[in-house]
Motif scaffolding. Structure first.
Motif, short mmCIF file in Angstrom:
data_model
loop_
_atom_site.label_atom_id
_atom_site.label_comp_id
_atom_site.label_asym_id
_atom_site.label_seq_id
_atom_site.Cartn_x
_atom_site.Cartn_y
_atom_site.Cartn_z
N ILE A 34 0.84 -1.20 0.00
CA ILE A 34 0.00 0.00 0.00
C ILE A 34 0.87 1.25 0.00
O ILE A 34 0.65 2.18 -0.79
N SER A 35 1.87 1.27 0.87
CA SER A 35 2.76 2.43 0.95
C SER A 35 3.49 2.65 -0.37
O SER A 35 3.65 3.78 -0.84
N ALA A 36 3.94 1.56 -0.98
CA ALA A 36 4.66 1.67 -2.25
C ALA A 36 3.73 2.15 -3.36
O ALA A 36 4.14 2.94 -4.22
N ALA A 37 2.49 1.68 -3.37
CA ALA A 37 1.56 2.08 -4.43
C ALA A 37 1.24 3.57 -4.36
O ALA A 37 1.10 4.24 -5.39
N VAL A 38 1.15 4.11 -3.14
CA VAL A 38 0.79 5.51 -2.97
C VAL A 38 1.99 6.42 -3.22
O VAL A 38 1.86 7.49 -3.83
N ALA A 229 2.06 9.37 8.10
CA ALA A 229 1.08 8.34 7.78
C ALA A 229 1.66 7.24 6.90
O ALA A 229 1.60 6.05 7.24
N LEU A 230 2.24 7.61 5.76
CA LEU A 230 2.70 6.64 4.78
C LEU A 230 4.20 6.57 4.63
O LEU A 230 4.72 5.59 4.09
N GLY A 231 4.92 7.59 5.06
CA GLY A 231 6.35 7.65 4.82
C GLY A 231 6.65 8.04 3.38
O GLY A 231 5.75 8.33 2.59
N VAL A 232 7.91 8.02 3.02
CA VAL A 232 8.30 8.42 1.67
C VAL A 232 8.25 7.26 0.68
O VAL A 232 8.43 7.45 -0.52
N GLY A 233 8.00 6.06 1.18
CA GLY A 233 7.91 4.89 0.31
C GLY A 233 9.04 3.91 0.55
O GLY A 233 10.19 4.33 0.75
N PRO A 234 8.76 2.60 0.52
CA PRO A 234 9.81 1.60 0.72
C PRO A 234 10.93 1.73 -0.30
O PRO A 234 10.68 1.89 -1.50
N GLY A 235 12.16 1.69 0.19
CA GLY A 235 13.31 1.74 -0.70
C GLY A 235 13.67 3.12 -1.22
O GLY A 235 14.59 3.25 -2.05
N ARG A 236 13.04 4.18 -0.73
CA ARG A 236 13.29 5.52 -1.27
C ARG A 236 14.17 6.38 -0.36
O ARG A 236 14.45 7.53 -0.70
N PHE A 237 14.61 5.87 0.76
CA PHE A 237 15.43 6.67 1.65
C PHE A 237 16.71 7.14 0.95
O PHE A 237 17.12 8.29 1.09
N GLU A 264 10.30 5.34 5.70
CA GLU A 264 9.78 4.79 4.44
C GLU A 264 8.34 4.32 4.51
O GLU A 264 7.66 4.28 3.48
N GLN A 265 7.85 3.95 5.71
CA GLN A 265 6.49 3.42 5.81
C GLN A 265 5.67 4.09 6.90
O GLN A 265 4.58 3.62 7.23
N GLY A 266 6.17 5.15 7.48
CA GLY A 266 5.40 5.91 8.45
C GLY A 266 5.26 5.23 9.80
O GLY A 266 5.92 4.23 10.09
N VAL A 267 4.37 5.79 10.61
CA VAL A 267 4.15 5.26 11.96
C VAL A 267 3.67 3.82 11.92
O VAL A 267 4.07 2.99 12.73
N ALA A 268 2.81 3.51 10.95
CA ALA A 268 2.30 2.14 10.84
C ALA A 268 3.43 1.15 10.60
O ALA A 268 3.40 0.02 11.12
#
Length: 355
Positions: A34-38, A229-237, A264-268
């Motif tokens: 979900i995080s990656a898609a957004v 909420a979502l972070g910047v996205g997995p693998g994008r740091f 990368e994925q926020g608080v969740a």
């Protein structure tokens, strides 16, 4: 020190912990997608780590049920062999290797020491038990010889905790202490990243951890605050961190699992990472295996969690597989124990053992 639960209750315990693991790992995978898609991130690394943990756990449950002593012993020897033979896991100066391999070395050796101690507690012969404990001590010495100070400290801590676990009557206290330890290390990492520690202590930590690593942590915390909420996205740091982009041969990681999840994925993501660790401790608390086995594995997994909080250990598949394998070995129910319980139950009923 062994569980007094009957076969039915033991089955219920395992079903609950297994179901919890399926849910936690499934939600971790789903949230990364979900995080990656957004955000346009790349979830492959997270999915690989989840798959590695699940595969290791399944392999540990199967091998631990068939060979409760030989399987963890083989796992310990495999961990040492992997450290000695794979170049990227060898500590020391490496021009082509980015920051982080020393943490993987320490984590693999720590898991190997934990597996050796679990095998010692599962062994019935005093001579074999002593030999396996000497193997665990030898793994700590190996870490020192290889120059892995962190590995030597964590391996030694696991061996000492394993010996102390034999004197504990209630594993719940030990499991709670392990959870508190992991929380304290994570909190300290967060405080350092937020510059919320005293100057003198901060200077000492900077000397131990290097200013570069601490600056990566601060970048991760800054990115986390931008999108809680979502972070910047997995693998994008690695794309968005000014420290990582300005570093030669950077691996694009903040070298702290909790801070990487936050960025990368926020608080969740942080909550799910904590949930995965808590699931392993929960499975060890619920297992019918003897308390020393459960607490020894818990100590090794907690040590790895501490290493991952200040390093990049979880980015190595061998560490993820090893953590799942050790958890599976420590929660597996040996088939010999199950057969004995069926025979006892059959004699109590006046019948014959059922397959």
């Amino acid at each position: 020190m062994a569980s007094a639960a009957g076969p039915g209750e033991d089955g219920d315990r395992r079903n609950v912990s297994d179901a919890a693991g399926v849910v936690v790992l499934g939600v971790c995978a789903t949230w990364s997608l979900i995080s990656a898609a957004v955000t346009g991130g790349r979830p492959e690394g997270v999915l690989l780590a989840i798959l590695a943990v699940a595969a290791g756990y399944a392999a540990g449950r199967i091998s631990g049920a068939l060979l409760p002593v030989a399987a963890p012993c083989a796992g310990a020897l495999a961990g040492v062999g992997l450290t000695l033979t794979v170049p990227h896991l060898a500590p020391g100066p490496q021009i082509i290797a980015p920051l982080g391999h020393a943490g993987a070395t320490a984590a693999v050796l720590t898991l190997a020491a934990g597996a050796a101690c679990c095998a010692a507690w599962a062994a019935s012969a005093p001579v074999l038990r002593l030999a396996l404990r000497m193997l665990a001590a030898g793994i700590a010495v190996t870490a020192a010889v290889l120059g892995s100070t962190t590995g030597f400290v964590t391996c030694t801590a696991v061996v000492l905790c394993s010996l102390a676990a034999g004197q504990m009557r209630h594993r719940g206290v030990g499991i709670a202490g392990l959870a508190l330890t992991a929380t304290a290390v994570t909190g300290l990492t967060w405080a350092v990243a937020a510059s919320a520690v005293p100057d003198g202590f901060a200077s000492w930590l900077e000397g131990q951890l290097t200013p570069h690593r601490i600056q990566l942590w601060r970048d991760a915390l800054h990115l986390a605050r931008e999108d809680l909420a979502l972070g910047v996205g997995p693998g994008r740091f690695g794309e968005l961190s000014t420290t990582a982009t300005g570093t030669l041969l950077s691996d694009g990681k903040p070298h702290s699992a909790p801070l990487q999840q936050a960025a990368e994925q926020g608080v969740a993501g942080v909550i799910l990472l904590a949930a995965a660790f808590c699931w392993m401790l929960f499975a060890l608390w619920r297992t019918a295996r003897p308390t020393p086995v459960a607490l020894t594995a818990g100590a090794a997994l907690t040590a790895v969690a501490a290493i991952a909080a200040v390093g990049n250990a979880l980015s190595f598949t061998s560490v993820s597989v090893g953590a799942g394998l050790l958890a599976g070995l420590a929660t597996a129910r040996p088939l010999a124990d199950a057969s004995s319980e069926r025979e006892i139950d059959a004699r109590a009923r006046g019948g014959r053992p059922t397959p």
